[in-house]
Design a protein around this motif. Structure first.
Motif, short mmCIF file in Angstrom:
data_model
loop_
_atom_site.label_atom_id
_atom_site.label_comp_id
_atom_site.label_asym_id
_atom_site.label_seq_id
_atom_site.Cartn_x
_atom_site.Cartn_y
_atom_site.Cartn_z
N HIS A 310 0.46 -1.23 0.35
CA HIS A 310 0.22 -0.14 -0.64
C HIS A 310 0.88 1.18 -0.21
O HIS A 310 0.52 2.14 -0.45
CB HIS A 310 -0.97 -0.26 1.29
CG HIS A 310 -1.71 1.15 1.49
ND1 HIS A 310 -2.92 1.39 0.66
CD2 HIS A 310 -1.81 1.95 2.23
CE1 HIS A 310 -2.64 3.01 0.81
NE2 HIS A 310 -2.83 3.05 1.76
N ASP A 311 1.53 1.42 0.61
CA ASP A 311 2.56 2.14 0.80
C ASP A 311 3.55 2.47 -0.46
O ASP A 311 3.52 3.69 -1.42
CB ASP A 311 3.95 1.95 1.95
CG ASP A 311 4.94 3.03 1.94
OD1 ASP A 311 5.00 4.36 1.67
OD2 ASP A 311 5.96 2.70 2.48
N SER A 313 2.16 1.33 -3.83
CA SER A 313 1.42 2.10 -4.40
C SER A 313 0.71 3.16 -3.86
O SER A 313 0.60 4.50 -5.18
CB SER A 313 -0.15 1.44 -4.48
OG SER A 313 -0.62 0.97 -3.56
N THR A 314 1.01 3.46 -2.97
CA THR A 314 0.40 5.71 -2.67
C THR A 314 1.68 5.98 -3.17
O THR A 314 1.32 6.90 -3.78
CB THR A 314 0.47 5.53 -1.49
OG1 THR A 314 -1.44 4.21 -0.76
CG2 THR A 314 -0.62 7.33 -0.83
N ARG A 315 2.93 5.85 -2.71
CA ARG A 315 3.64 6.96 -3.47
C ARG A 315 4.12 7.22 -4.87
O ARG A 315 3.85 7.72 -5.46
CB ARG A 315 4.80 6.57 -2.75
CG ARG A 315 5.25 6.77 -1.22
CD ARG A 315 6.14 6.30 -0.10
NE ARG A 315 7.65 6.72 -0.50
CZ ARG A 315 8.99 6.46 -0.45
NH1 ARG A 315 9.06 5.84 0.79
NH2 ARG A 315 9.57 7.76 -0.14
#
Length: 577
Positions: A310-311, A313-315
């Motif tokens: 998640h970290d 894909s978000t960045r």
């Protein structure tokens, strides 16, 4: 903006012809140099002050009484050569004088006196300066208001075009178009011809930028006939904090615009230079902040430093990086001058240049700097096969040539194997860094692929074993404990690279053949084997390669540890992680 139709007699710089139209000069008669009546005149000096000096007399009216005029023609020639605007004779001029062809001479039948003439010119000069200052304040307020409201570069250039009722462009230091307003079609043949001519004129303008007090220039362009021919440009240099940023240019599709209009345009581009330069500095700060954030993300990407998917894909979404594309990692040594004030800034500039290689390609490059290494993570268009290999080689060669031109020497540009998706970029980076370490040790340059060093790839699996470390310790250990261990290792490496050829080794190191033989004999005694025997040479070759791979791998691993822990220093030698 003040009314642009104000009369020339009030708003333009006073010319000789304008001076003669003043009531005080009603009895004036032109004796010579009528073509010089268009010259500007700002102040007046008596003949006695100028005759013994050698400075330029541009914009100066020389006042002389008839009895003070020289009897020698060369004194008048000297004044004319110093570009005096006009010689005013306060009374009837002598009839036996031959006037220089390039000197405007005016006779006053009714004398007016130096004081009255000097006062007239002073009043006109002050009136003009006051008008220019009022107009400059108006222009500055108009542009500064837009800047404070957050208007970007295109809006500021549009305001410049509005203030001048013409075409305005902003150019960077290389003459590339940053913004424009008023060009009907930027990609038309006429517009392209105009930009090319303007770019060709910029070096001439740059050469004189230090000589002009206000950094504004008027220049007639020479380019093919078209929509913009003939063309006059008024250019103002953008200087901010002692740094030259480029040009603000007003384009006038006329050969000889009115002097009043040119004076207005000069005021506009001079004021716009500071305002637009401020906006460019602000935008650069924003871009640099975004670049640093993107660089941090690229570093995390090549090191796999994410908390979870998640970290990642978000960045990645924040920096517009598609996680599902194919990627390739290129690395190259920066080799910048570390003695400068800001070596890191030089590395960042090199990284920016690397990102701009092959700009026509739809592929995107993401760059960062890790230590002294430039890192480029580039997306791939071709999914696989020969086309993908050709795409990778083309970029590697282009990046190598670009860095060679900028750094003045040939350096290796290494890359790993393609990564299927962003999550596999870390492995491609490790392969690229390993390849770079080997390439530098072997003195290679240009494009160097991971697959080009297949023998090293096989040895890599054995480099981190107890057997390999024991071999390196037994073979190279005695050399490293000797007093001349650095010379011994250099000789051994060169000797092995030259295939055991003593003469070639001698030429490579620049030492005598007998010295090479003596050192090889001493080396044989230290390691306990004859280094001239082919079988022993293979053992030495294997030990040197394993040691090199171990060093490269340890360097990459330490870098990853530093990235995870946030330590911006070189870690101590504690073996492989």
């Amino acid at each position: 903006m003040e009314n642009a139709t104000t009369s020339n007699a009030e708003d333009e710089r006073l010319s000789v012809r304008g001076l003669l139209e003043e009531p005080l000069m009603a009895s004036a008669r032109v004796l010579a140099g009528e073509e010089g009546l268009v010259e500007a005149v700002t102040w007046c000096l008596p003949w006695s002050e100028v005759i013994d000096r050698r400075d330029c007399l541009s914009d100066v009216a020389i006042y002389a009484r008839p009895e003070s005029l020289p009897t020698k023609h060369r004194e008048l020639e000297a004044v004319a050569a110093r570009r005096a605007s006009v010689l005013i004779i306060d009374g009837s001029a002598p009839r036996d004088i031959t006037w220089p062809a390039n000197l405007t001479v005016v006779e006053l039948e009714l004398p007016v006196g130096f004081t009255a003439l000097n006062r007239l010119l002073a009043e006109r000069a002050l009136t003009q300066e006051a008008h220019v200052m009022r107009y400059a304040v108006t222009v500055h307020q108009s542009l500064a208001g837009l800047l404070h409201r957050g208007a970007g570069l295109p809006m500021l250039i549009r305001e410049v075009a509005t203030l001048t009722s013409g075409i305005a462009v902003a150019l960077d230091v290389r003459g590339h178009l940053l913004a424009q307003a008023g060009l009907p079609d930027v990609e038309s043949e006429d517009a392209i011809a105009l930009r090319e001519s303007l770019a060709a004129a910029l070096p001439r303008l740059n050469a004189s930028s230090s000589a002009h007090p206000h950094n504004t220039f008027t220049h007639r362009l020479e380019h093919p006939d078209g929509l913009f021919a003939p063309t006059t440009v008024v250019a103002g240099a953008m200087h901010l904090a002692g740094r030259y940023e480029g040009w603000i240019v007003v384009i006038v599709p006329q050969a000889n615009p009115r002097r009043h209009d040119i004076a207005q345009y000069q005021v506009v581009v001079e004021q716009a230079g500071t305002i637009v330069g401020t906006e460019m500095l602000r935008q650069r700060s924003v871009d640099e902040a975004e670049e640093r954030a993107r660089g941090d993300f690229v570093q995390a990407l090549v090191h796999g430093n994410f908390v979870n998917d998640h970290d990642l894909s978000t960045r990645a979404a924040l920096h517009e990086i598609d996680l599902d594309l194919h990627y390739i990692v290129f690395v190259a040594p920066g080799l910048v001058d570390r003695s400068g004030d800001h070596p890191g800034a030089s590395m960042v500039r090199l990284a920016r240049y690397a990102a701009g290689v092959l700009p026509a390609s739809p592929a995107r490059s993401h760059v960062t700097v890790i230590g002294d290494v430039l890192v480029v993570v580039r997306s791939l268009i071709a999914p696989s096969g020969p086309q993908q290999e050709s795409e990778i080689n083309e970029y590697a060669r282009a990046m190598s040539l670009d860095l060679e031109k900028r750094l003045g020497q040939r350096i290796p540009v290494s890359h790993g194997r393609p990564a299927a998706g962003a999550r596999a970029i870390g492995e491609s980076y490790r392969e690229a860094r390993t390849t770079l370490g080997v390439a530098q040790r072997l003195g290679l340059s240009g494009s160097v692929a991971y697959n080009d060093l297949r023998g090293f790839n096989v040895l890599m699996r054995a480099a981190d074993t107890d057997e390999s470390r024991r071999l390196v310790r037994d073979v190279l250990g005695p050399l490293r404990t000797s007093n001349s261990h650095s010379d011994s290792e250099e000789l051994l490496f060169a000797y092995l690279e030259e295939g055991g050829n003593i003469n070639a080794t001698s030429r490579r190191l620049g030492i005598h053949r007998n010295t090479v033989i003596a050192k090889l004999d001493r080396m044989s005694r230290l390691v306990g084997m004859d280094v001239r025997v082919p079988e022993n040479q293979f053992t030495l070759w294997l030990a040197v390669r394993l040691d090199l791979l171990s060093d490269v791998r340890e360097s990459v691993d330490n870098e990853i540890v530093a990235q995870y822990s946030g330590i911006q220093r070189v870690l101590p030698d504690e073996g492989s992680c």
